[in-house]
Design an enzyme around this catalytic site. Structure first.
Site, short mmCIF file in Angstrom:
data_model
loop_
_atom_site.label_atom_id
_atom_site.label_comp_id
_atom_site.label_asym_id
_atom_site.label_seq_id
_atom_site.Cartn_x
_atom_site.Cartn_y
_atom_site.Cartn_z
N GLU A 115 25.75 28.82 32.94
CA GLU A 115 26.52 27.52 33.10
C GLU A 115 27.45 27.58 32.07
OE1 GLU A 115 24.44 24.30 31.43
OE2 GLU A 115 25.82 22.81 32.30
N LYS B 218 21.46 27.78 23.11
CA LYS B 218 22.54 27.44 23.20
C LYS B 218 23.13 25.92 22.39
CE LYS B 218 23.80 28.24 27.59
NZ LYS B 218 24.86 28.07 28.97
N ARG C 81 12.49 35.21 28.46
CA ARG C 81 13.62 35.25 27.66
C ARG C 81 13.66 36.21 26.39
NH1 ARG C 81 15.26 29.77 27.26
NH2 ARG C 81 17.38 30.85 26.84
#
Length: 557
Positions: A38, A272, A262
RNA sequence: UGCCCGGUCGUCUAAGGGUAGGACAGCGGUUUUUGGUACCGUAUGUGGGGGUUCGAAUCCUCCCCGGGCAACCA
């Protein structure tokens, strides 16, 4: 297991096993993956793992990977991020097949929603978000149907088209898939697929005022592109059921979602949102601050793409939560840097040494190898003279037995130069050593040493008259906690106050003045360094990529 | 305590019923004009209890522990 069978079946990660099976059973004849960031932040090393998995798998199986921006929420997204992401993927050394945007599919997605509505599989809900949340139930109790759930397809389609036409304000209506409000999977309780946002989109401008949600966009985008293996992280696991439901109801290409754990690294954060906070609140110097785990930060710090790729390959891919020791990343950096870095001598904290038997004004150009790991890099010339700097650390008035640097009466080798013996030293009123007097041994010159003297230690040094000043920025971990996820309270409380250590004026041998941008250096006995983006001929600034392993520091503890 | 994942050296990751191996970190050496590099050696692990089996990290079962899920974020 015998050796031969080990050769027949080299160890594979679970994704490779899935692909092997899919290929063997003819489900696909080749594979197509995608990396779907994104564009609302800079890529970090966790993304590098995802990139490595997606592109790596594709490369291994002769498939390909698309780069697709998941730009369904224009509120937080921008082209600045798009550009940085593309730059970072390329820098890592990967090449995507096609570049797509979820927004490329907004028209398709709209039609998909129309189909769902006509089939009685979606409806427009006028409830407020509070009402929706209330009827959603909880993980341990079923939800119940919205009062708008039984609208007719005709009414729903009319309303949906009017949503698109901009007749309704933000938040007044949404479109939901009609699935099952009692599902044990919360995400199956009539998930929102379209919402009204009268905002500008970085690619579609003001064409749309309704935007699809992740759940409605991602799987269908995969299907449109014929992605065979849609690989994402564990937190999307429960979305898989939704993903499959849309593909089935819309009768699309059967992309399949798979999840892996992850990346987490000790002493760092990978969120983020938190990274953005560090930037916006100026805890760091931007997204590319060398202490950041962003790819731009690592790049500015001097990490090579190769070392990051190697790291990603060494950490493996699995489904269990993990916390990788940051020392593995550092190991990968050193491993690569050791082979490619030219050596230079830089004294960080100088103390003056006078070679009392060296004629005043005399300068000798000595030769020193650029990189002992790579003879093709040749030699450089290093000036030697009567007055030099050595590290303050490299002299001790009262040295312990195992200290084999300079101390009164002891001898050391000056790298690529002569062996010197300490005869005397001066201290100021505070007891600080101000000057060390040594004699050199003329027959001990590097390469033609016939002195027979055995010096245990070798020191780096610079000739004072020839030294050039440089700024050094040494870094330590950004956080003081090994595993931030385990800590209570605000992560900002764990910022390491000593993560940046600036040495305003270090002294470098003159060869460093010819610095070429992009060169990696090893400052001998110190670490690996890389010119900062702000470095200039007038003011050289170097970032520490990673220090050398320091066995002495360990012994000394 | 509803559903879904997961649990192998300190940390990651292999072993697909047949000797628990590798890497990083640690420790101890050798070499070295970087206390670097390279090389050699070494310790440490299958969450627990029951089963099935000649044999279980692997299959079954119960338990324990960790993570995820109630955004009109992705």
């Amino acid at each position: 297991m015998s050796d031969s069978s080990a050769e027949e079946r080299p160890s594979k990660n679970f994704l490779e096993e899935i692909i092997d099976k899919d290929l063997a059973e003819g489900r696909h004849s080749s594979i197509l993956t995608r990396f779907p960031p994104e564009p609302n932040g800079y890529l970090h090393i966790g993304h590098a793992k995802s990139i490595s998995v997606n592109f790596g798998l594709a490369a291994k199986y002769n498939g390909a990977t698309n780069l697709r921006f998941d730009d369904t929420n224009p509120v937080t997204e921008s082209t600045e991020y798009v550009d940085s992401i593309k730059n970072d993927v390329k820098w890592l050394g990967y090449q995507w097949k096609d570049e797509f945007y979820a927004s490329d599919y907004f028209e398709n997605l709209f039609e998909f929603a129309i189909k769902l509505i006509r089939d009685g599989n979606a409806y427009v809900d006028d409830s407020t978000s509070e009402e929706i949340a209330k009827l959603k139930g909880t993980p341990t109790s079923a939800g119940s149907d919205s009062p708008y759930r039984s609208r007719t397809p005709e009414e729903n389609e009319d309303l949906f088209r009017r949503m698109r036409a901009g007749e309704f304000p933000d938040g007044s209506r949404i479109v939901r898939a009609k699935i099952d409000m009692t599902s044990p999977n919360m995400l199956m309780r009539d998930p929102v697929i379209y919402r009204i946002k009268h905002v500008h989109h970085h690619r579609t401008d003001d064409k749309w005022c309704i935007y699809p949600t992740y759940d409605f966009a991602h799987g269908q985008s995969d299907a449109i592109e014929n992605i065979t293996h849609s690989i994402c992280t564990l937190e999307f696991m429960s979305h898989r059921e939704v993903y499959n439901w849309f593909i089935e109801k819309l009768d699309l290409f059967p992309s399949q979602q798979y999840e892996f754990a992850r990346l987490n690294i000790s002493y760092t954060i990978m969120s983020k949102r938190k990274l953005l906070q560090l930037v916006t609140e100026n805890h760091v110097d931007g997204w590319d601050d060398p202490r950041m785990p962003t790819l731009s930060g690592l790049r500015r710090r001097g990490y090579t793409p190769k070392s990051i790729r190697e790291f990603c390959s060494r950490i493996g891919v699995a489904k269990r939560d993990n916390l990788i020791d940051v020392s593995l990343l550092e190991f990968c950096a050193r491993e690569d840097l050791n082979k490619i870095s030219e050596r230079r001598m830089v004294v960080f904290d100088p103390v003056k040494v006078v070679i009392t038997n060296w004629p005043e004004g005399q300068v000798e150009q000595l030769s020193s190898e650029n990189n002992p790991e790579d003879a093709s890099t040749g030699d450089r010339s290093v000036p030697f003279s009567r007055e030099i700097y050595i590290e303050r650390d490299d002299f001790m008035e009262d040295a312990p037995k195992k200290y084999f640097r300079l101390s009164p009466g002891k001898s050391v080798r000056l790298k690529s130069a002569y062996i010197i013996t300490c005869e005397d030293f001066k201290k100021d009123e505070n007891g600080t050593v101000t000057e060390i007097h040594c004699t050199y041994h003329p027959d001990s010159r590097s390469g033609s040493d016939t002195s027979g003297i055995k010096a245990k230690g070798t020191l780096h040094w610079v000739s004072i008259d020839h030294a050039i000043p440089v700024e050094i920025r040494d870094y330590d971990r950004l956080f003081t906690s090994e595993n931030l996820a385990d800590e209570e309270g605000d992560f900002l409380e764990y910022i390491n106050p000593d993560s940046l250590n600036v040495i305003q004026k270090a002294y470098a041998e003159p060869a460093l003045a010819e610095d070429v941008p992009g060169h990696h250096y090893q400052f001998m006995r110190k670490g690996y360094y890389y010119a900062d983006k702000t470095s200039s001929k007038d003011k050289l600034v170097f970032n520490q990529t990673v220090g050398l392993r320091d066995t002495w520091a360990k012994i000394n503890k």
